[in-house]
Write a protein that holds these residues in place. Structure first.
Motif, PDB file in Angstrom:
ATOM      1  N   MET A 150      37.955  43.721  44.686  1.00  0.00           N
ATOM      2  CA  MET A 150      36.794  44.095  43.868  1.00  0.00           C
ATOM      3  C   MET A 150      35.521  43.531  44.494  1.00  0.00           C
ATOM      4  N   VAL A 153      32.239  47.691  43.201  1.00  0.00           N
ATOM      5  CA  VAL A 153      31.833  48.054  41.827  1.00  0.00           C
ATOM      6  C   VAL A 153      30.684  47.145  41.392  1.00  0.00           C
ATOM      7  N   SER A 156      27.515  47.975  43.438  1.00  0.00           N
ATOM      8  CA  SER A 156      26.974  49.257  42.963  1.00  0.00           C
ATOM      9  C   SER A 156      26.321  49.084  41.592  1.00  0.00           C
ATOM     10  N   SER A 157      26.926  48.239  40.754  1.00  0.00           N
ATOM     11  CA  SER A 157      26.394  48.019  39.416  1.00  0.00           C
ATOM     12  C   SER A 157      25.048  47.291  39.500  1.00  0.00           C
ATOM     13  N   THR A 175      23.733  56.658  38.950  1.00  0.00           N
ATOM     14  CA  THR A 175      24.997  56.405  39.650  1.00  0.00           C
ATOM     15  C   THR A 175      24.679  55.964  41.077  1.00  0.00           C
ATOM     16  N   SER A 239      33.045  44.263  36.260  1.00  0.00           N
ATOM     17  CA  SER A 239      33.424  45.148  37.370  1.00  0.00           C
ATOM     18  C   SER A 239      34.941  45.188  37.535  1.00  0.00           C
ATOM     19  N   LEU A 242      36.663  47.150  34.814  1.00  0.00           N
ATOM     20  CA  LEU A 242      36.589  48.614  35.002  1.00  0.00           C
ATOM     21  C   LEU A 242      37.749  49.087  35.903  1.00  0.00           C
ATOM     22  N   MET A 243      38.036  48.293  36.935  1.00  0.00           N
ATOM     23  CA  MET A 243      39.146  48.659  37.828  1.00  0.00           C
ATOM     24  C   MET A 243      40.484  48.529  37.105  1.00  0.00           C
ATOM     25  N   ARG A 253      39.429  56.924  38.165  1.00  0.00           N
ATOM     26  CA  ARG A 253      37.988  56.756  38.403  1.00  0.00           C
ATOM     27  C   ARG A 253      37.750  56.661  39.909  1.00  0.00           C
ATOM     28  N   LEU A 255      35.918  54.770  42.423  1.00  0.00           N
ATOM     29  CA  LEU A 255      35.180  53.501  42.450  1.00  0.00           C
ATOM     30  C   LEU A 255      35.187  52.918  43.860  1.00  0.00           C
ATOM     31  N   THR A 257      35.960  50.434  46.403  1.00  0.00           N
ATOM     32  CA  THR A 257      37.048  49.447  46.333  1.00  0.00           C
ATOM     33  C   THR A 257      37.371  48.975  47.743  1.00  0.00           C
TER      34      THR A 257
END
Ligand code: TXD
Length: 320
Positions: A150, A153, A156-157, A175, A239, A242-243, A253, A255, A257
């Motif tokens: 991880m 994510v 990106s967030s 996004t 994050s 979410l995974m 999803r 994502l 990774t």
């Protein structure tokens, strides 16, 4: 009733009950994603954190069980194992020393965890992320699809947040996509960032985009500087959850990774951040998006720096 087969909820083991581990436990439990087993080397710590978390169960109205332990046998049969265990740098310790110490911690934790949960999907969080994910893959002997890291994510967030703040729009409409290794050499891709489908390159000038991209690259350091002790953990835990959700609920999803590359993006035998479909089998698919020459070479530079650290880490666990 004793003759009926027992049933059980999905189970997530979190190795390391520090800031990221315990916050992830809270997210996973409160979202009703799974039961949680928190394991740490410090006696009493995971037990205390788990008890504190479960004592809010009624108020938060979730059904997840949360236990803390120092014994890997209590983690048996987990569907997902998340590794956050590690040490912070101590005075007199070089970066390479820390790398070797954490390599050993992660390698041993992964070996012990996989013995109890041979069918689990592993998500690595400990830094340096891409290196620790590779070590976990080696330590577990699992198919590479079942081991991932991880970072993308989170990166990106962070970029999503900075774009929303700059344009004064809802983060829900933004996004973003950040690839590459987790660190200064990560590769944010403004061409693939949009606000409700409109590329940000049409909404901001190049200098503003560069400023937000730079802030994203230094997102971890910005928080460390403010906190003085320790690093970020709320957004990292969100994050990771979410995974976890995409895997447990088989959501597929897409994502960013840290996944094992075998020729994708011209790279081989390395874990690096790329867009992946995450489902119940782990990394279900790696997407190869078109990169410009400049972006591709930046990705390769990022990969080189991961490889250098990987050599040191592999030596630290006696694998050269
Ligand atoms: O994007 C990302 N991947 C990251 C990575 C975002 C945020 C944090 N990132 C990294 O996660 C960070 O650089 C660290 O390497 C890890 C964990 O961060 P955290 O902030 O949670 O660190 P803590 O609070 O120091 O917690 C680490 C815990 C602590 O409770 C130790 O006792 C435990 O790890 N620990 C162990 N647990 C089990 N087994 C062993 N051997 C062990 N050694 C230490």
């Amino acid at each position: 009733y004793d003759s009926l087969p027992t049933c059980r909820s999905p189970q997530v083991t979190i190795v390391g009950a520090g800031n990221v581990g315990r916050t992830l436990a809270q997210r996973v439990a409160e979202k009703n994603l799974a039961d949680v087993v928190l394991i740490d080397i410090v006696e009493g710590l995971p037990q205390g954190v788990a008890l504190d978390l479960i004592e809010a169960q009624g108020i938060e109205s979730h059904d997840s069980q949360i236990i803390g332990t120092n014994n890997y046998e209590d983690t048996a049969g987990s569907d997902i194992v998340v590794i956050t265990a590690g040490l912070a740098r101590k005075p007199g310790m070089s970066r390479d020393d820390l790398l070797q110490v954490n390599a050993k911690i992660v390698y041993e934790a992964a070996q012990k965890a996989v013995k109890q949960s041979p069918n689990a999907v592993f998500i690595v969080i400990t830094n340096p992320l891409d290196v620790m994910t590779y070590l976990t893959w080696k330590a577990t002997g699992l198919p590479h699809q079942r081991v991932m890291g991880m970072a993308g994510v989170l990166d990106s967030s962070r970029l999503q947040t900075f774009i929303a703040m700059e344009l004064k729009v809802s983060t829900a409409d933004v996004t973003t996509m950040v690839l590459g290794g987790h660190g200064d050499l990560m590769l944010p891709l403004p061409r693939y960032c949009t606000v409700s489908g409109v590329p940000i390159t049409e909404l901001m000038d190049a200098a503003t985009i560069e400023r937000l991209v730079d802030r994203t690259r230094n997102g971890g350091a910005e928080i460390v500087k403010l906190l003085q002790t320790g690093g970020a953990y709320y957004a990292p835990a969100s994050s990771a959850s979410l995974m976890v959700e995409s895997i447990i609920r088989n959501q597929s999803r897409l994502l960013p990774t840290a996944a094992y590359l075998q020729g994708q993006y011209g790279l081989n035998d390395i874990y690096l951040g790329v867009p992946c479909h995450l489902g119940c089998r782990g990394v279900e698919k790696i997407f190869e998006v078109n990169l410009t020459e400049e972006e591709r070479s930046a990705l390769h530079v990022s990969a080189e720096s991961v490889r250098e650290n990987l050599k040191i880490a592999l030596a630290g666990v006696g694998l050269t």
